[in-house]
Scaffold this motif. Structure first.
Motif, mmCIF file in Angstrom:
data_model
loop_
_atom_site.group_PDB
_atom_site.id
_atom_site.type_symbol
_atom_site.label_atom_id
_atom_site.label_comp_id
_atom_site.label_asym_id
_atom_site.label_seq_id
_atom_site.Cartn_x
_atom_site.Cartn_y
_atom_site.Cartn_z
ATOM 1 N N PRO A 122 -12.334 6.100 15.608
ATOM 2 C CA PRO A 122 -11.851 4.487 15.166
ATOM 3 C C PRO A 122 -11.565 4.680 13.783
ATOM 4 O O PRO A 122 -11.915 3.648 12.957
ATOM 5 C CB PRO A 122 -13.224 3.901 15.414
ATOM 6 N N MET A 123 -10.622 5.444 13.470
ATOM 7 C CA MET A 123 -10.177 5.362 11.979
ATOM 8 C C MET A 123 -9.303 4.416 11.389
ATOM 9 O O MET A 123 -9.597 3.983 10.382
ATOM 10 C CB MET A 123 -9.460 6.674 11.674
ATOM 11 N N GLU A 124 -8.537 3.942 12.181
ATOM 12 C CA GLU A 124 -7.742 2.742 11.894
ATOM 13 C C GLU A 124 -8.593 1.551 11.433
ATOM 14 O O GLU A 124 -8.296 0.859 10.713
ATOM 15 C CB GLU A 124 -6.538 2.371 12.911
ATOM 16 N N LEU A 156 -1.222 7.504 13.682
ATOM 17 C CA LEU A 156 -2.237 6.852 12.751
ATOM 18 C C LEU A 156 -1.466 6.768 11.500
ATOM 19 O O LEU A 156 -1.652 5.694 10.542
ATOM 20 C CB LEU A 156 -3.413 7.499 12.896
ATOM 21 N N LYS A 157 -0.957 7.530 10.939
ATOM 22 C CA LYS A 157 -0.312 7.692 9.530
ATOM 23 C C LYS A 157 0.662 6.700 9.374
ATOM 24 O O LYS A 157 0.854 6.001 8.317
ATOM 25 C CB LYS A 157 0.340 9.172 9.182
ATOM 26 N N GLU A 158 1.308 6.659 10.318
ATOM 27 C CA GLU A 158 2.644 5.777 10.230
ATOM 28 C C GLU A 158 2.156 4.305 10.574
ATOM 29 O O GLU A 158 2.716 3.388 9.706
ATOM 30 C CB GLU A 158 3.537 5.933 11.670
ATOM 31 N N ALA A 159 1.113 3.971 11.379
ATOM 32 C CA ALA A 159 0.462 2.586 11.324
ATOM 33 C C ALA A 159 -0.106 2.282 10.240
ATOM 34 O O ALA A 159 0.086 1.058 9.663
ATOM 35 C CB ALA A 159 -0.550 2.648 12.815
ATOM 36 N N LEU A 160 -0.589 3.059 9.387
ATOM 37 C CA LEU A 160 -1.438 2.655 8.272
ATOM 38 C C LEU A 160 -0.404 2.448 6.916
ATOM 39 O O LEU A 160 -0.469 1.643 6.340
ATOM 40 C CB LEU A 160 -2.423 3.962 7.840
ATOM 41 N N ALA A 197 -10.552 -7.412 -8.777
ATOM 42 C CA ALA A 197 -9.854 -5.926 -9.034
ATOM 43 C C ALA A 197 -10.528 -5.156 -7.881
ATOM 44 O O ALA A 197 -11.697 -5.390 -7.427
ATOM 45 C CB ALA A 197 -10.130 -5.647 -10.309
ATOM 46 N N PRO A 198 -9.943 -4.128 -7.275
ATOM 47 C CA PRO A 198 -10.557 -3.441 -6.186
ATOM 48 C C PRO A 198 -11.410 -2.477 -6.686
ATOM 49 O O PRO A 198 -11.539 -1.895 -7.964
ATOM 50 C CB PRO A 198 -9.230 -2.528 -5.988
ATOM 51 N N ALA A 199 -12.554 -2.348 -6.063
ATOM 52 C CA ALA A 199 -13.591 -1.647 -6.524
ATOM 53 C C ALA A 199 -13.625 -0.082 -6.033
ATOM 54 O O ALA A 199 -14.405 0.623 -6.544
ATOM 55 C CB ALA A 199 -14.955 -2.198 -5.832
ATOM 56 N N ALA A 200 -12.559 -0.008 -5.018
ATOM 57 C CA ALA A 200 -12.430 1.433 -4.610
ATOM 58 C C ALA A 200 -11.025 1.402 -3.764
ATOM 59 O O ALA A 200 -10.450 0.513 -3.789
ATOM 60 C CB ALA A 200 -13.408 1.970 -3.629
ATOM 61 N N GLN A 201 -10.423 2.719 -3.723
ATOM 62 C CA GLN A 201 -9.350 3.079 -2.924
ATOM 63 C C GLN A 201 -9.703 3.701 -1.690
ATOM 64 O O GLN A 201 -10.707 4.521 -1.726
ATOM 65 C CB GLN A 201 -8.380 3.519 -3.810
ATOM 66 N N LEU A 202 -9.010 3.739 -0.873
ATOM 67 C CA LEU A 202 -9.376 4.205 0.376
ATOM 68 C C LEU A 202 -8.171 5.447 0.644
ATOM 69 O O LEU A 202 -7.032 5.379 0.543
ATOM 70 C CB LEU A 202 -8.834 3.429 1.779
ATOM 71 N N ALA A 203 -8.736 6.778 1.061
ATOM 72 C CA ALA A 203 -7.953 7.938 1.348
ATOM 73 C C ALA A 203 -8.199 8.238 2.917
ATOM 74 O O ALA A 203 -9.503 8.731 3.170
ATOM 75 C CB ALA A 203 -8.233 9.257 0.453
ATOM 76 N N ILE A 204 -7.227 8.195 3.755
ATOM 77 C CA ILE A 204 -7.453 8.375 5.101
ATOM 78 C C ILE A 204 -6.604 9.681 5.399
ATOM 79 O O ILE A 204 -5.407 9.895 5.295
ATOM 80 C CB ILE A 204 -6.725 7.293 5.947
ATOM 81 N N VAL A 205 -7.393 10.782 5.915
ATOM 82 C CA VAL A 205 -7.052 11.917 6.431
ATOM 83 C C VAL A 205 -6.447 11.917 7.925
ATOM 84 O O VAL A 205 -7.488 12.220 8.725
ATOM 85 C CB VAL A 205 -8.257 13.220 6.177
ATOM 86 N N CYS A 206 -5.284 11.788 8.215
ATOM 87 C CA CYS A 206 -4.959 11.296 9.430
ATOM 88 C C CYS A 206 -4.640 12.718 10.201
ATOM 89 O O CYS A 206 -4.396 12.813 11.353
ATOM 90 C CB CYS A 206 -3.586 10.831 9.320
ATOM 91 N N ALA A 207 -4.604 14.015 9.327
ATOM 92 C CA ALA A 207 -4.391 15.293 10.059
ATOM 93 C C ALA A 207 -2.910 15.430 10.755
ATOM 94 O O ALA A 207 -1.944 14.964 10.235
ATOM 95 C CB ALA A 207 -5.683 15.553 10.662
#
Length: 398
Positions: free
Chosen positions: A237-239, A271-275, A256-266
């Protein structure tokens, strides 16, 4: 039994001793077995010049039809029908089921398995997959009885009995607890060694500046990173996790953002296109296939992933806290306990609650995050691959 904290690399045999031809047996049921095989292959070459090391996918390339097709259905089976997979895993834990099944497959695949042994003529055989032991060991005993056979277990907690074939000259296990399981099943302790899971050599090297490492992946250098992974196929359920995490982080830190997200879609292009097509309330970078995972984990502050053994072992070496969202029933269920009981991470299967937990850890829960990082680091075995290979070579030369 060998203490995991003792490093045997210096005890490896002299260049003129020991095996010259090494056969590593694996299968592409999941990505971890191949990754372990390649890590061992590289370390064999690093420790001993002039070796011939051959990696083979026994189940796909050296079994007869229809058995050779079974590995291709593994991902679909464990993801779409996990209960069926769990039932199969439990059934094959009984020798009354496992041995006749393996004997049937071996008999119907006899010519292919015999060709494998005669073509490679190994001095040493290393198994990194539980299902190959009952298939290959009887063939090896007939055609090449002088060949030494060892198993490197690539599961963390779920030590299926098929790993523990009594004809193994040595078995390399990930933890002392796994050694106790093997000993309770009748394996001589003198053949059992606990050095950790084999992982790639780059996890043992010195780390670079975190900011520069983040920038090399297109991430903001000064912003903490929440790394979300779903295995080589970018499954799970990555998305949903990304969206819930983004919303929760934005609410927890509106200024201000507390963090950033890095999503490894492999390999999951959809998934990569949707994000990439959707706006997010916090910085998000969708990544494809990553061959610098050691660097990416070093750049990160929290890992959100399923409970794969290789990923857990790598994150532990990097001292990376873990939030586990799922596991394959059977072999991966104990991996959750391995992480949670040590205080190195949490388990939460629901994306909305995962998002809330991420937001808490990255804002008001930084002390807890630091404690989890320290616990993860205590589980890490950076020298595991080196120590396993050195012990194998030393034992083969004895």
């Amino acid at each position: 039994m060998t203490d995991a904290r003792i490093h045997p690399a210096e005890a490896a045999a002299a260049p003129g001793d020991g095996p010259r031809s090494i056969l590593i047996l694996m299968s592409r049921t999941g990505g971890g077995h191949l990754a372990s095989a390649r890590a061992l292959e590289a370390e064999f070459h690093a420790q001993r010049q002039g070796l011939t090391v051959t990696i083979v996918d026994v189940l796909t390339d050296h079994l007869s039809f229809p058995f050779s097709r079974l590995p291709k259905g593994y991902d679909g089976l464990v993801n779409r029908t996990p209960r069926l997979w769990h039932a199969m895993w439990r059934a094959t834990a009984h020798r009354a089921v496992a041995r006749p099944s393996a004997a049937l497959v071996r008999r119907l695949s006899r010519r292919k398995l015999e060709r494998l042994v005669t073509a490679t003529r190994p001095d040493l055989v290393v198994s990194v997959h539980p299902l190959v032991n009952d298939l290959v060991l009887p063939v090896l005993a007939r055609l090449s009885p002088a060949s030494r056979y060892v198993t490197v277990v690539t599961d963390l907690g779920g030590i299926h009995p098929s790993w523990l074939h009594p004809k193994n000259a040595a078995i390399y296990l990930p933890t002392e607890r796994a050694v106790e399981i093997a000993a309770a099943r009748g394996l001589p302790r003198t053949r059992l060694h606990a050095y950790g899971l084999p992982i790639r050599a780059d996890f043992a090297r010195e780390t670079a500046d975190r900011g520069a490492t983040r920038a090399s992946f297109g991430l903001a250098p000064d912003l903490p990173v929440v790394l979300v992974m779903g295995g080589g196929g970018g499954i799970g359920p990555m998305e949903a996790i990304a969206r819930e995490a983004g919303s929760a982080l934005a609410v927890a830190s509106p200024d201000a953002p507390a963090a950033q997200l890095a999503i490894v879609c492999a390999t999951n292009r959809r998934l990569k296109e949707a994000l990439e097509a959707s706006p997010f309330p916090v910085p998000l970078t969708a990544l494809g296939y990553i061959d610098r995972m050691a660097d990416l984990m070093h750049a990160s502050d929290l890992l959100v992933t399923k409970a794969g053994p290789g990923t857990i072992a790598e994150a532990s070496v990097r001292g990376l806290p873990m939030l586990l969202y799922g596991f394959i029933p059977g072999q991966e269920a104990p991996n959750v306990d391995h992480v949670v009981d040590a205080g190195a991470g949490l388990f939460e299967p629901k994306p909305k609650r995962i998002g809330a937990e991420i937001a808490h850890l990255m804002t008001g829960g930084r002390d807890r995050l630091a404690a989890m990082a320290a616990a993860a680091r205590s589980l890490g075995r950076a020298r595991a691959t080196r120590d396993i290979v050195a012990s194998i070579l030393a034992g083969s030369a004895a």
